[in-house]
Motif scaffolding. Structure first.
Motif, short mmCIF file in Angstrom:
data_model
loop_
_atom_site.label_atom_id
_atom_site.label_comp_id
_atom_site.label_asym_id
_atom_site.label_seq_id
_atom_site.Cartn_x
_atom_site.Cartn_y
_atom_site.Cartn_z
N LYS A 282 -33.49 -7.01 -5.37
CA LYS A 282 -34.88 -7.34 -5.70
C LYS A 282 -35.77 -7.42 -4.46
O LYS A 282 -36.84 -6.82 -4.41
N TYR A 283 -35.35 -8.18 -3.46
CA TYR A 283 -36.13 -8.34 -2.23
C TYR A 283 -35.38 -7.67 -1.08
O TYR A 283 -34.23 -8.00 -0.80
N ARG A 284 -36.08 -6.75 -0.37
CA ARG A 284 -35.42 -5.92 0.64
C ARG A 284 -36.32 -5.85 1.87
O ARG A 284 -37.48 -5.46 1.77
N GLY A 285 -35.78 -6.24 3.03
CA GLY A 285 -36.65 -6.21 4.20
C GLY A 285 -35.92 -6.32 5.51
O GLY A 285 -34.69 -6.30 5.57
N ILE A 286 -36.70 -6.43 6.59
CA ILE A 286 -36.16 -6.51 7.95
C ILE A 286 -36.65 -7.77 8.63
O ILE A 286 -37.68 -8.35 8.27
N PHE A 287 -35.89 -8.17 9.62
CA PHE A 287 -36.26 -9.25 10.53
C PHE A 287 -36.38 -8.64 11.92
O PHE A 287 -35.41 -8.10 12.46
N ILE A 288 -37.57 -8.66 12.49
CA ILE A 288 -37.78 -8.22 13.87
C ILE A 288 -37.40 -9.39 14.77
O ILE A 288 -38.00 -10.45 14.71
N GLN B 291 -30.01 3.92 6.07
CA GLN B 291 -28.86 3.69 5.20
C GLN B 291 -28.99 2.35 4.46
O GLN B 291 -28.73 2.27 3.25
N PHE B 292 -29.39 1.32 5.18
CA PHE B 292 -29.51 -0.01 4.57
C PHE B 292 -30.47 0.01 3.39
O PHE B 292 -30.16 -0.50 2.31
N PHE B 293 -31.64 0.61 3.57
CA PHE B 293 -32.63 0.60 2.50
C PHE B 293 -32.27 1.57 1.38
O PHE B 293 -32.61 1.32 0.21
N ASP B 294 -31.60 2.65 1.70
CA ASP B 294 -31.09 3.52 0.63
C ASP B 294 -30.08 2.77 -0.23
O ASP B 294 -30.07 2.90 -1.46
N LEU C 255 -42.82 0.06 3.37
CA LEU C 255 -43.14 0.50 2.02
C LEU C 255 -42.60 1.90 1.76
O LEU C 255 -42.07 2.19 0.68
N ARG C 256 -42.70 2.77 2.75
CA ARG C 256 -42.17 4.13 2.58
C ARG C 256 -40.65 4.12 2.43
O ARG C 256 -40.09 5.00 1.79
N LEU C 257 -39.99 3.13 3.01
CA LEU C 257 -38.53 3.00 2.88
C LEU C 257 -38.14 2.26 1.60
O LEU C 257 -36.98 1.97 1.39
N LYS C 258 -39.15 1.96 0.76
CA LYS C 258 -38.96 1.21 -0.48
C LYS C 258 -38.48 -0.22 -0.22
O LYS C 258 -37.72 -0.79 -0.98
N ALA C 259 -38.94 -0.77 0.89
CA ALA C 259 -38.73 -2.19 1.17
C ALA C 259 -39.91 -2.96 0.61
O ALA C 259 -40.93 -2.37 0.23
N ASN C 260 -39.79 -4.30 0.58
CA ASN C 260 -40.92 -5.08 0.08
C ASN C 260 -41.14 -6.40 0.83
O ASN C 260 -41.95 -7.21 0.40
N MET C 261 -40.40 -6.60 1.94
CA MET C 261 -40.63 -7.85 2.68
C MET C 261 -40.36 -7.65 4.17
O MET C 261 -39.64 -6.74 4.58
N LEU C 262 -40.94 -8.57 4.94
CA LEU C 262 -40.84 -8.53 6.40
C LEU C 262 -40.71 -9.95 6.93
O LEU C 262 -41.49 -10.83 6.57
N ALA C 263 -39.71 -10.16 7.79
CA ALA C 263 -39.64 -11.38 8.59
C ALA C 263 -40.16 -11.02 9.99
O ALA C 263 -39.50 -10.28 10.72
N PRO C 264 -41.34 -11.50 10.37
CA PRO C 264 -41.97 -11.05 11.61
C PRO C 264 -41.24 -11.54 12.86
O PRO C 264 -40.42 -12.47 12.82
N ALA C 265 -41.57 -10.92 13.97
CA ALA C 265 -41.06 -11.36 15.27
C ALA C 265 -41.45 -12.80 15.51
O ALA C 265 -42.55 -13.23 15.15
N MET C 266 -40.52 -13.58 16.15
CA MET C 266 -40.80 -15.02 16.28
C MET C 266 -40.33 -15.63 17.58
O MET C 266 -40.30 -16.85 17.72
#
Length: 813
Positions: free
Chosen positions: A172-178, A457-460, A213-224
């Motif tokens: 359901k929720y797919r994203g990255i952490f920078i 690969q992860f988002f696929d 969005l192009r990778l069909k992700a929907n969330m981001l954990a920003p740099a911190m």
């Protein structure tokens, strides 16, 4: 293969169908009342078509499709091609599109071609956006067109036809952490891309969120990190994320979107101790302010709290006492959410990440509200520490995964290039998914670059895990590269990647200095390796690396010039950099062992080559990515980026300590000859020799490893290779964690039906055994068993205990 053929057929139909839309001369309409994302994506699709054709199409993002049926029919019957992008709630029934199969679903889309009208309908706003970007990708605009400079092939004719219904995303929720951005994304944004701001800000996040969005992700954990301005210190960054439909989530140590590592957010001198027991009022106000300021946005909230940045929670060190404190913290946080979000906390997406010491607190009886998603972390090196047990799988909030491609910490940083084996990532994430982790997947990507292959690969997988299998996972990256650079290179890519990941599995390039960070003086200094010039393993490693580096060079020279930058960014830099890092340390070792000046010169040349590769990365394309790799990331204490000392006479001063020496025997069992049937499986793409034997799947039923009445597999050892009345086996296993607290890592071993010996991998996180395992990707067991010398062949049996264990290498004497 069937799925690949269907995909090719779909692409073929895009350009040959009788009912086709001329994308070069079309109008794009978005019905009035649509969410801002749908309107934005109409413009994005128009820009993508222009990238392909050179022609910019008109976009009407406030079209009244409900005006009357005649107008609706005119849209369909017009001689001019039309693209309609809409959500199910704004598509008139008179257009005749059945949306019942996607209505009420999460992020699904339907594409219908009728005459010269292409209708892209989403079950929601992101579904519509994914549908439009599906078309963009089909016509040749890669999600990585900007972030990895993948060229867009020009076409003078662009007719498109497709009828397609997407499935709901697996996760359901797919994203990255920078994360750990100090030596890459931060320096690039500060000195190249956002010079005026001098920080990672809205301009950078605009590009990041487009990519997601192009990778069909929907969330981001920003740099911190402290070096970077807090995400909310630049308010426009949240606006940019929302424009792209990207929800903001945060790391395990950022409660309610609050970054206590940033001086602008929290200062001990100004705000006092980050301790909920002694400074609750100040902390409460900070969290309350953040949610009040951001309540209008759809975000995902980290619950609980740790210490400042990545420190442990302040106050009592008793996990049970900490558990009671965290329960109060979460109750207070949920009150804040309900106050400002104007809805029940049970309707608001929340996560709890039992990371590091918080896992101990969870095990001490922490009561996490049922609707909060449990996000299970890996051990920072790609091995899941736990997945949900039977009781946890029943929770309303479900579970998720926090997975690392990049890490700064004990026992050694892994920040430079991505070397996580594709099969390991698939196996571990599938294990978590099979245990119910379908709610939330977050990938720690460091600086994003050069992690492109692994991110793809992860988002696929997160979008459609059913498209992957143990047989396919090792080939997905080569197939993806071939889709960009040419099908004729697919076998070359597979060969390069197999060797690249296999060599890194044996030892990551960042670990070739054999130092352990945050350890005693002896362990934390540079050492020579355990690859041997005497036995030839060092020479073979160098030869293998040189071979893939040369193959990369050869392909790059054959590629059209416009494709070379993307190839270098996604594959060339990492492969060639890994080779030179290994060459630097191995030739320095040769110098130490012999005093050879030739070896010293080679080591220096390798060091210079790494700098030259980094310079090439930073200066190509007019310096677009200047400072993205500002230096080989040293982290805080690592030394692998340094030039080893060189000598004029042989010395043992740099020899590896005995506690890091490897045990292997001369005879090796050939895994290729093993005939495995269910529940056993030979898996290509994981292990020391790139082939491992899996003893059942991880969530299978636990068996008794002490008896041959449990499921077992028999292997053959020839008597001629043995002497004496016993055999000593060195069994190398993949160092997985137990899947739950009531499980272990056991398998049984028997020869010629003798009483089995149980091998059990017991370790404590942060202990020496664990450090060696994650650095070396192996746990060795020495087992001595009796032999029946009258037999010409001996039967070696591996018995399932805790399912999912993998045997990667067997040597014996």
């Amino acid at each position: 293969m069937k799925k690949i053929c269907c995909c090719l057929l779909s692409i073929f139909c895009c350009f040959l169908s009788a009912d086709a839309v001329d994308l070069k001369q079309c109008r794009i309409v978005v019905p009035e009342g649509e969410p801002a994302l749908v309107k934005k994506i109409g413009v994005v699709l128009s820009e993508d078509i222009e990238r392909v054709t050179g022609v910019k199409n008109d976009v009407n993002d406030n079209f009244n499709l409900n005006l009357n049926d005649n107008l609706n029919r005119s849209v369909l019957d017009s001689k001019r091609s039309t693209i309609i992008i809409a959500t199910v709630d704004h598509l008139p029934a008179s257009l005749g599109v059945d949306v019942s199969d996607i209505k009420g679903c999460w992020e699904r889309y339907k594409i219908v071609t009728r005459g010269n009208c292409l209708m892209i309908v989403g079950s929601d706003a992101r579904g519509a956006a994914y549908g439009a970007l599906h078309v963009s990708e089909k016509i040749g605009v890669s999600p990585w067109y900007w972030f990895a400079d993948v060229p867009v092939a020009k076409k003078s004719i662009l007719n498109y036809s497709e009828n397609y219904i997407s499935k709901s995303p697996t996760i359901k929720y797919r994203g990255i952490f920078i994360n750990d951005e100090d030596w890459g994304l931060k320096t690039w944004a500060e000195k190249t891309f956002e010079k005026d701001l001098g920080d990672i800000g809205p301009k950078t996040y605009d590009k990041v969120c487009e990519l997601l969005l192009r990778l069909k992700a929907n969330m981001l954990a920003p740099a911190m990190h402290t070096c970077t301005g807090a995400f909310y210190s630049h308010p426009e960054s949240q606006v940019k994320a929302a424009e792209w439909g990207i929800m903001i989530t945060t790391s395990h140590c950022e409660p309610l979107l609050f970054n206590n590592a940033a001086p602008s957010e929290w200062s001990k001198e100004r705000d006092g101790e980050w301790n909920y027991l002694t400074n609750k009022e100040t902390i409460w106000k900070k969290l309350d302010d953040r949610i009040r300021e951001t309540a209008q946005y759809d975000n995902i909230y980290t619950m609980g709290m740790r210490g400042l940045h990545d420190e442990a929670m302040k106050g009592s060190t008793d996990p049970k006492v900490r558990a009671r404190t965290l329960e109060q913290v979460m109750a207070d946080q949920r009150q804040i959410l309900e106050t400002h979000k104007k809805k029940s906390a049970t309707e608001i997406p929340q996560i709890f990440v039992p990371y590091k010491e918080t896992l101990d607190i969870y095990d001490a009886g922490l009561k996490v509200p049922e609707d909060i998603t449990l996000v299970w972390p890996d051990d920072n090196y790609g091995y899941m520490k736990r997945v949900s047990n039977e009781a946890e799988r029943q929770r309303k909030g479900g579970s998720g995964v926090y997975y690392h491609l990049s890490y700064l910490g004990v026992p050694h940083d892994n920040l430079w290039i991505s070397t996580t084996a594709p099969v390991l990532m698939y196996e571990e994430l599938k294990k978590a998914y099979d245990a119910g982790a379908d709610r939330y997947w977050l990938l720690n990507v460091g600086d994003i670059k050069p992690m492109e292959l692994e991110m793809q690969q992860f988002f696929d997988m997160a979008w459609d895990l059913s498209a992957f299998s143990y047989e396919h996972a090792n080939h997905c990256q080569a197939q993806w590269l071939a889709s960009i650079f040419g099908k004729q290179y697919e076998q070359d890519f597979q060969w390069i990647l197999d060797h690249y990941y296999r060599l890194s599995w044996q030892r990551k390039p960042e670990f070739m200095g054999y130092e352990f960070e945050w350890d005693n003086n002896e362990n934390s200094r540079l050492h020579d390796t355990d690859f041997s010039f005497e036995t030839g393993t060092a020479q073979q490693r160098l030869a293998d690396y040189k071979a893939i580096s040369d193959r990369v060079d050869a392909i790059q020279k054959r590629l059209p010039i416009v494709y070379r930058p993307a190839f270098f960014e996604m594959l060339g830099y990492s492969v060639k950099g890994a080779y030179q890092m290994n060459r630097k340390f191995l030739m320095a070792q040769r110098n130490h062992e012999t005093g050879s000046e030739d070896a010293a010169q080679e080591a220096r040349a390798a060091f210079d080559s790494i700098n030259a590769l980094t310079y090439e990365y930073n200066t190509q394309l007019g310096g677009k990515w200047n400072q993205m790799i500002s230096q080989i990331p040293p982290g805080y204490t690592a030394k692998y980026d340094q030039m080893p000392e060189l000598v004029k006479a042989s010395t043992t001063a740099y020899r590896l300590p005995r506690n890091q020496e490897r045990t292997e025997f001369s005879n090796k069992l050939n895994m290729n000859k093993v005939k495995a049937v269910k529940p056993f499986r030979l898996i290509e793409g994981i292990g020391t020799d790139w082939l491992s034997l899996q003893l059942g799947e991880p969530l299978d039923k636990v068996q008794d490893p002490t008896t041959l009445s449990s499921e077992h597999i028999d292997l053959t050892i020839e008597n001629s290779s043995l002497s004496g009345d016993s055999i000593t086996l060195c069994i190398s296993a993949v160092p997985f964690w137990p899947i739950a607290t009531d499980c272990s890592n056991r398998f049984g071993v028997s020869v010629d039906s003798c009483q089995p010996v149980v091998c059990e991998n017991q370790f404590e996180e942060w202990g020496w055994s664990w450090k060696l395992q994650v650095i070396e990707n192996r746990k060795e067991f020495l087992v001595t068993l009796p032999l029946d010398r009258s037999k010409k062949r001996h039967t070696l049996s591996f018995i399932i205990g805790d399912p999912g264990q993998m045997i990667q290498k067997i040597t014996y004497q």
